[in-house]
Design a protein around this motif. Structure first.
Motif, mmCIF file in Angstrom:
data_model
loop_
_atom_site.group_PDB
_atom_site.id
_atom_site.type_symbol
_atom_site.label_atom_id
_atom_site.label_comp_id
_atom_site.label_asym_id
_atom_site.label_seq_id
_atom_site.Cartn_x
_atom_site.Cartn_y
_atom_site.Cartn_z
ATOM 1 N N LEU A 1 0.047 -7.558 -7.100
ATOM 2 C CA LEU A 1 -0.740 -6.938 -5.649
ATOM 3 C C LEU A 1 0.272 -7.545 -4.462
ATOM 4 O O LEU A 1 0.467 -8.650 -4.470
ATOM 5 C CB LEU A 1 -2.008 -7.578 -5.807
ATOM 6 C CG LEU A 1 -2.982 -7.047 -6.617
ATOM 7 C CD1 LEU A 1 -2.555 -7.241 -8.177
ATOM 8 C CD2 LEU A 1 -4.362 -7.658 -6.324
ATOM 9 N N HIS B 1 -7.859 -7.543 1.629
ATOM 10 C CA HIS B 1 -8.275 -7.045 0.299
ATOM 11 C C HIS B 1 -7.914 -7.674 -0.989
ATOM 12 O O HIS B 1 -8.644 -6.951 -2.063
ATOM 13 C CB HIS B 1 -7.636 -5.522 0.478
ATOM 14 C CG HIS B 1 -7.710 -4.871 1.619
ATOM 15 N ND1 HIS B 1 -9.168 -4.118 1.755
ATOM 16 C CD2 HIS B 1 -7.104 -4.324 2.675
ATOM 17 C CE1 HIS B 1 -9.052 -3.700 3.001
ATOM 18 N NE2 HIS B 1 -7.782 -3.545 3.408
ATOM 19 N N ALA B 2 -7.064 -8.534 -1.171
ATOM 20 C CA ALA B 2 -6.718 -9.014 -2.418
ATOM 21 C C ALA B 2 -8.095 -9.660 -3.229
ATOM 22 O O ALA B 2 -7.901 -9.254 -4.506
ATOM 23 C CB ALA B 2 -5.519 -10.000 -2.216
ATOM 24 N N GLY C 1 1.311 -6.785 -0.046
ATOM 25 C CA GLY C 1 1.032 -6.113 1.142
ATOM 26 C C GLY C 1 2.217 -4.803 1.448
ATOM 27 O O GLY C 1 3.258 -5.119 1.288
ATOM 28 N N LEU D 1 -2.851 -2.243 0.682
ATOM 29 C CA LEU D 1 -2.516 -2.916 -0.544
ATOM 30 C C LEU D 1 -1.819 -1.998 -1.589
ATOM 31 O O LEU D 1 -2.480 -1.034 -1.750
ATOM 32 C CB LEU D 1 -3.285 -3.877 -0.831
ATOM 33 C CG LEU D 1 -3.177 -5.200 -1.571
ATOM 34 C CD1 LEU D 1 -2.532 -6.266 -1.069
ATOM 35 C CD2 LEU D 1 -4.510 -5.911 -2.312
ATOM 36 N N ASP E 1 -2.905 -2.371 6.845
ATOM 37 C CA ASP E 1 -3.676 -3.314 5.704
ATOM 38 C C ASP E 1 -3.653 -2.622 4.561
ATOM 39 O O ASP E 1 -4.670 -2.874 3.840
ATOM 40 C CB ASP E 1 -4.966 -3.803 6.463
ATOM 41 C CG ASP E 1 -5.948 -2.611 6.523
ATOM 42 O OD1 ASP E 1 -5.594 -1.359 6.672
ATOM 43 O OD2 ASP E 1 -7.305 -2.782 6.338
ATOM 44 N N ALA F 1 -3.157 -7.173 4.738
ATOM 45 C CA ALA F 1 -3.482 -6.434 3.708
ATOM 46 C C ALA F 1 -4.038 -7.258 2.640
ATOM 47 O O ALA F 1 -5.061 -7.266 2.091
ATOM 48 C CB ALA F 1 -2.454 -5.497 3.125
ATOM 49 N N VAL F 2 -3.413 -8.214 2.330
ATOM 50 C CA VAL F 2 -3.609 -9.586 1.406
ATOM 51 C C VAL F 2 -4.947 -10.174 1.844
ATOM 52 O O VAL F 2 -5.825 -10.455 0.898
ATOM 53 C CB VAL F 2 -2.399 -10.347 1.189
ATOM 54 C CG1 VAL F 2 -2.734 -11.386 0.197
ATOM 55 C CG2 VAL F 2 -1.170 -9.632 0.612
ATOM 56 N N HIS G 1 -7.012 0.528 0.633
ATOM 57 C CA HIS G 1 -7.608 -0.211 1.905
ATOM 58 C C HIS G 1 -8.797 0.355 2.241
ATOM 59 O O HIS G 1 -9.031 1.712 3.282
ATOM 60 C CB HIS G 1 -6.795 -0.161 2.902
ATOM 61 C CG HIS G 1 -6.336 1.301 3.629
ATOM 62 N ND1 HIS G 1 -6.836 1.890 4.594
ATOM 63 C CD2 HIS G 1 -5.356 2.114 2.882
ATOM 64 C CE1 HIS G 1 -6.116 3.137 4.622
ATOM 65 N NE2 HIS G 1 -5.272 3.116 3.324
#
Length: 270
Positions: A192, A144-145, A194, A205, A203, A140-141, A229
């Motif tokens: 932020l 999308h971060a 995961g 966030l 994934d 996820a990080v 996400h």
């Protein structure tokens, strides 16, 4: 001459089975098919005899493998650092929690809540601190971060808020932001991180907002924006706008958590 069996009016008529196919519905039609396009949840799974079809079993196993990878694959810090520097907030700091490795992290959540190396952090009087933690989904990080941070920086600057240099933490739990926020001297910290992966989404966030951060804050003293996400989940711009409104509300209210509501997106809560 053979005898013929005459019909008996007392014999009950044979009714069609309620579990059989409809006389108006052709064989092979899947009534669940249109609904599956509206959700990532697994609904109306097909079966073969008393079990699921082979394709369904294989898909579930692949989803389980993706969830495990999201938890166990290490976050590639070197790939994220250039993007963090490009935000224009100053040199990012990389820390690790007191959990020495992933095995310890999973068995000892308490160690993931406290960072090491707080003396490496810059100090100031910023309005908002931005902390990025791998959490339970490095995937996820990684995916999308940076896009979410870009949207957040734009939304928070529209609120005329000063932003601290970003901090990246590995083996991190949500509460790691409380220590970092206090050490840096920020008024509000946004972490932020995961989120725990499932068999539908690996994934996702989340953003956790804590006003006046310090160690010992409880989950009831935070606000969470989850399920970020895109395209299936919450989008970056919408999540960033919600976070900016919550920061504004926390500053006006003097606290975050259960007393703070995003009334702009849900007027009935005002």
């Amino acid at each position: 001459m053979s005898a013929q069996i005459q019909p008996d009016d007392r014999t009950p008529a044979i009714e069609p089975s309620v579990t059989g196919p409809s006389v108006t519905e052709p064989l092979g039609t899947d009534p669940w098919a249109p609904l599956r396009h509206t959700t990532q949840a697994r609904i109306g799974l097909p079966r073969a005899g008393m079990g699921m079809t082979t394709s369904t079993v294989l898909e579930l196993q692949a989803a389980l493998a993706a969830a495990r990878d999201a938890v166990h694959v290490p976050l590639d810090v070197d790939v994220l650092l250039p993007g963090l520097e490009a935000l224009g907030l100053g040199t990012p700091t990389v820390l690790r929690s007191q959990a020495s490795d992933r095995s310890v992290y999973l068995r000892r959540p308490d160690l993931g809540r406290a960072p090491e190396g707080l003396d490496l952090l810059p100090t100031g009087s910023w309005d908002v601190g931005l902390v990025v933690g791998d959490g339970l989904s490095s995937k996820a990080v990684a995916e999308h971060a940076l896009n979410l941070l870009t949207a957040l920086v734009a939304a928070l600057r529209d609120e005329d808020l000063s932003l601290a240099p970003p901090v990246l933490v590995t083996q991190a739990r949500v509460a790691v932001g409380d220590w970092i926020g206090q050490a840096m001297g920020v008024r509000t910290v946004l972490t932020l991180i995961g989120e725990r992966p499932g068999l539908s989404v690996a994934d996702s966030l989340g953003i956790y907002l804590t006003h006046d951060p310090r160690p010992g804050r409880t989950d009831a003293e935070r606000n969470c924006i989850s399920n970020i996400h895109p395209p299936e989940g919450l989008g970056y711009a919408e999540a960033a706008a919600t976070a900016a409104r919550l920061v504004r509300g926390a500053r006006a209210l003097g606290r975050s958590g259960v007393d703070l509501k995003d009334v702009e997106s849900a007027p009935e809560l005002s």
